[in-house]
Structures are given as C-alpha cells and as structure tokens.
Design an enzyme around this catalytic site. Structure first.
Site, short mmCIF file in Angstrom:
data_model
loop_
_atom_site.label_atom_id
_atom_site.label_comp_id
_atom_site.label_asym_id
_atom_site.label_seq_id
_atom_site.Cartn_x
_atom_site.Cartn_y
_atom_site.Cartn_z
CG HIS A 146 14.39 8.12 23.26
ND1 HIS A 146 14.92 9.17 22.54
CD2 HIS A 146 15.19 7.96 24.34
CE1 HIS A 146 15.99 9.63 23.16
NE2 HIS A 146 16.17 8.92 24.26
CG ASP A 223 14.45 3.35 19.49
OD1 ASP A 223 15.52 2.74 19.69
OD2 ASP A 223 14.10 4.32 20.17
CD GLN A 226 17.33 1.16 26.53
OE1 GLN A 226 17.81 0.23 27.17
NE2 GLN A 226 17.79 2.39 26.64
CE LYS A 249 20.55 4.69 24.51
NZ LYS A 249 20.62 5.35 25.80
CB CYS A 389 14.56 11.26 25.82
SG CYS A 389 16.09 12.17 26.18
#
Length: 434
Positions: A146, A223, A226, A249, A389
């Site tokens: 991302h 990251d 998700q 999220k 993104c």
C-alpha cells in the site's frame, strides 16, 4: 445483553453459522438499510452499536483532557483511555507500553519513518545509533505495498541518502522469496512489508521475512491493517519490531491508529511530533522526553476514538478471532472460486483453494473497474474500485485498476453470492467475450 455475548468465543474454531451471523448483523445499525450489500470492509468497516455507544457514553459522561487534569473527570477520562490501550495491547500480544496511539495507520508508519530520519540526523543519542541511515544503507519494501508503506520509505531514502530496494512479485502477485533472500543483505537496515495484501488477500510469510531481516540486523516494520481485523495476530510471536494498523478497518472509529513497537525499539527511537504531554523537563534551550509510549503522543489525543477502538476489540474478542478468521476464510474461498469460474473475469492473487482472507480483487476483461463498480452499485452492492493505493502492484500485474470485494464478520454467504451474480450480469451487460 449484547447479541455477541451469546456467540461462543472460541470453543471451536469453525466458521460462524448463519444464525450467528444474523445475530451479529442485527447489532450493526447501518446494515438494516434495505437492499444494502456492503462488501467494502477492507476500505472502512461498519460499526456495531456497542462501539457507537461506547464513544457516545464517553463524550456524554467523561469527556476531559487525559493525563493533564487533576480533577475527577480528567481521572475518569484517563482511566478509560488507558484501559483501551491495555485492551488493544492484549489483543495483539503486546505490553501496554508498547502501544502508541496515532491518528491512522498511515500516521503510524510515517511516525516510524520520521523517527528513523531524526535518528539519522543525529538525534536520540547513542541508543538511536542502530537506526541511523547513511549512504550505502538500504531500505527494503515489497512490490505489493500500500502506498502508506511505500512513500514514507521513498521519502526517508531521499532525506538520508539510503537506497530503496524492493522484493518483486511473480505473475500471480506472490512475493518472490528467492529474490527476498538475495536482496536482504548486510546493507539492509529496514525491512517494511505488509502482513496481508490489501489487493490480493494473500497472507505473506512474516516469520520467513523476519528471519531474513534478523540475520542481518535490520529493523522490521509490519503493515498489519488487513490482518489484525481478520486473523488472530500475536506480534511477539511474529517477532516484528514495529507494526501498524487502523481502527476504522476493524469495526472501530476513524481517526485512530495504532503503532506497536517492542519496548526497547520505541525507547531508543527519537520522537517525531513534539510539544505538550510527551516531555519531562523543558528549558528555553533543551527538552527531555518521556519514555514510550508517551514520547510519541504529543498534543491532544484521540480519546473517544481510542475508547471506541477498545470496544471494537472487545466485540471481536466476544465473537472469537479464530471464528472470525474461519468465517472470513470461507467467504474468501467462495469469492475466489466464483470469480475464477466466471468467463471473462480475471481473479487476482491466490488461485481458488489457496489461503486468503475474505477479500478478492478481480478484473472484468475489457471493462473499466469504475464501470463494473457502478453496475454493482446500481444493484446495491458496495465494492471498491481503482488501484487501492497500490499502483506499483497493479502495474506489475498489467492492469490500471481492479474491483475489490472485501468481507467482515457480519458478511453473509448470500451477500457473496449476490456479488457473484452481479458480476455475471455485468459480464453479460457489457458483452464481454472470454
């Protein structure tokens, strides 16, 4: 009593039953909208009543500046704020002082990049030496990141003279681990990568990447945007030095992000934002900073948002993350199989049957993703369209944009089937030929 209190949290790790999902859905006010099929949780999740109420209760009954006021209201606000920190820390297997509040995951990743940049400029003393970047040093990312986990490292490389390198992906979007082993070497000082691709839904080999980084003394930055909302995540077990994820999220409010860092790493890094609430002593010439996490929490904090995120975590815990993961993995498999079986549709990422979270991106051949998204939106099916993104990844896959459907704990099998039927209708409507 909350409906989720009747959902057994992890007695077994099987997927949620239809009745359990229906009970969960009843707690999300927006899902009562007629005809709405929300399949864009990968961008922003919906919020259960418990989260909305927790934030409102705080604003109505305990709103005050935290860590500042000596009055009763200030103490109550501080207690709730820190209780949320403890809740989030336990959720990911961290200590309370290893959790830093930020405004977003993007802000968390930028905090790390700028802190390393400050260390590279000589700030932070001898403890920060290990983070200093010089010409000849390398920052390694991946081709599927991302932009929030790419551009900060581009900028840091430009400021310090370090070289930015990246681990490529193959034609299916999987990381080339043979190339990772070649690229990560003695010059590598930082390795930044995503746990789960926000385009492909694939889970990356964190332990293997961390082992490569540790072998050369590189700092690892994960990251986890998700993964934390969808999988049981234990940051200590993963072995990463730093990780970032966002509240919006994972059923929580917007305006709140989390930076996890191992205590020794956070205490050694110099701060990024400076001002009030993160200092011990200030003179006209000098300032001394608090230890982590407060050294990274300058100024007024997102208090109600942190409290809302704490409640979102408790909500997910009541369902049980193993069951959340099993439910969403089943939905992801259903998405992948249905899309791959549709003529004229190209499924991105892992093939049907391979592990993925409840997310799938796809291309309708010869039709722009925006047109596909509009066709689905006209039928009440909300998906994400564009490059998500992640322009370099799309470019590597030979496309400019894709359509992405992403599930959450409240997503039903019928909603996935509605998406698949909508895609088949789109193929017919636009006259796609396979």
């Amino acid at each position: 009593m909350s409906v989720t209190e009747g959902v057994r949290p992890a007695v077994h790790a099987g997927a949620l039953t239809d009745d359990e999902v229906a009970a969960i859905r009843s707690e999300f006010p927006i899902l009562a909208e007629p005809g709405l099929v929300y399949l864009d949780s990968g961008a922003t999740s919906q919020k259960p009543r418990a989260v909305l109420d927790a934030e409102l209760r705080y604003l109505e009954h305990a709103n005050a500046a935290v860590h500042r006021g000596a009055h009763l209201l200030g103490s109550e606000a501080t207690d709730r704020f820190e209780d949320a920190r403890a809740t989030v820390a336990a959720f990911i297997g961290a200590a309370e002082d290893e959790i830093v509040w930020t405004s977003s995951a993007t802000a968390a990743l930028n905090t790390v990049a700028y802190a390393i940049g400050n260390a590279s400029a000589g700030r932070g003393g001898s403890e920060a030496d290990r983070f200093r970047l010089r010409q000849g040093d390398e920052i390694v990312v991946t081709e599927l990141e991302h932009h929030a986990n790419l551009i900060p490292w581009q900028e840091l490389a430009a400021r310090t003279g370090a070289t930015l390198r990246w681990i490529p992906v193959d034609d299916a979007g999987a990381l080339r681990m043979d190339e990772a082993a070649r690229i990560i070497g003695p010059a590598t000082r930082v390795l930044a990568f995503s746990h789960v691709s926000n385009v492909l839904g694939a889970v990356n080999p964190v332990e293997e990447l961390v082992a490569l980084a540790r072998a050369v003394g590189a700092v690892t930055v994960l990251d986890a945007c998700q993964s934390v909302p969808h999988l049981p995540v234990d940051v200590a077990a993963l072995g990463v030095d730093l990780a970032a994820f966002s509240g919006h999220k994972m059923l929580g409010p917007t305006g709140i992000g989390v930076l996890y860092g191992r205590r020794a790493v956070l205490d050694a890094l110099p701060p990024f934002l400076t001002g009030g609430s993160m200092i011990t002593t200030v003179t006209m010439e000098h300032a001394e900073y608090l230890p982590a996490p407060q050294r990274f929490e300058a100024g007024t904090q997102p208090v109600s948002q942190a409290i809302g995120l704490g409640e979102a975590v408790r909500y997910l815990e009541r369902v049980g993350m193993p069951r959340v993961a099993a439910h969403e993995a089943e939905l992801g498999a259903r998405l992948a199989a249905g899309l791959a079986a549709t003529d004229g549709v190209r499924l991105l990422g892992p093939a049907p049957g391979a592990p993925r979270i409840g997310l799938a991106a796809f291309v309708v051949e010869g039709v722009h993703a925006h047109d596909v998204g509009q066709f689905l939106d006209d039928r009440g099916i909300e998906v994400r369209v564009g490059h998500h993104c992640a322009q370099p990844l799309h470019r590597r896959l030979g496309i400019t944009a894709s359509t992405r459907a992403s599930a959450a704990v409240h997503t039903t099998r019928d909603e996935v089937d509605a998406l698949l039927e909508g895609v088949r209708n789109a193929v017919a409507f636009f006259g796609v030929r396979s």
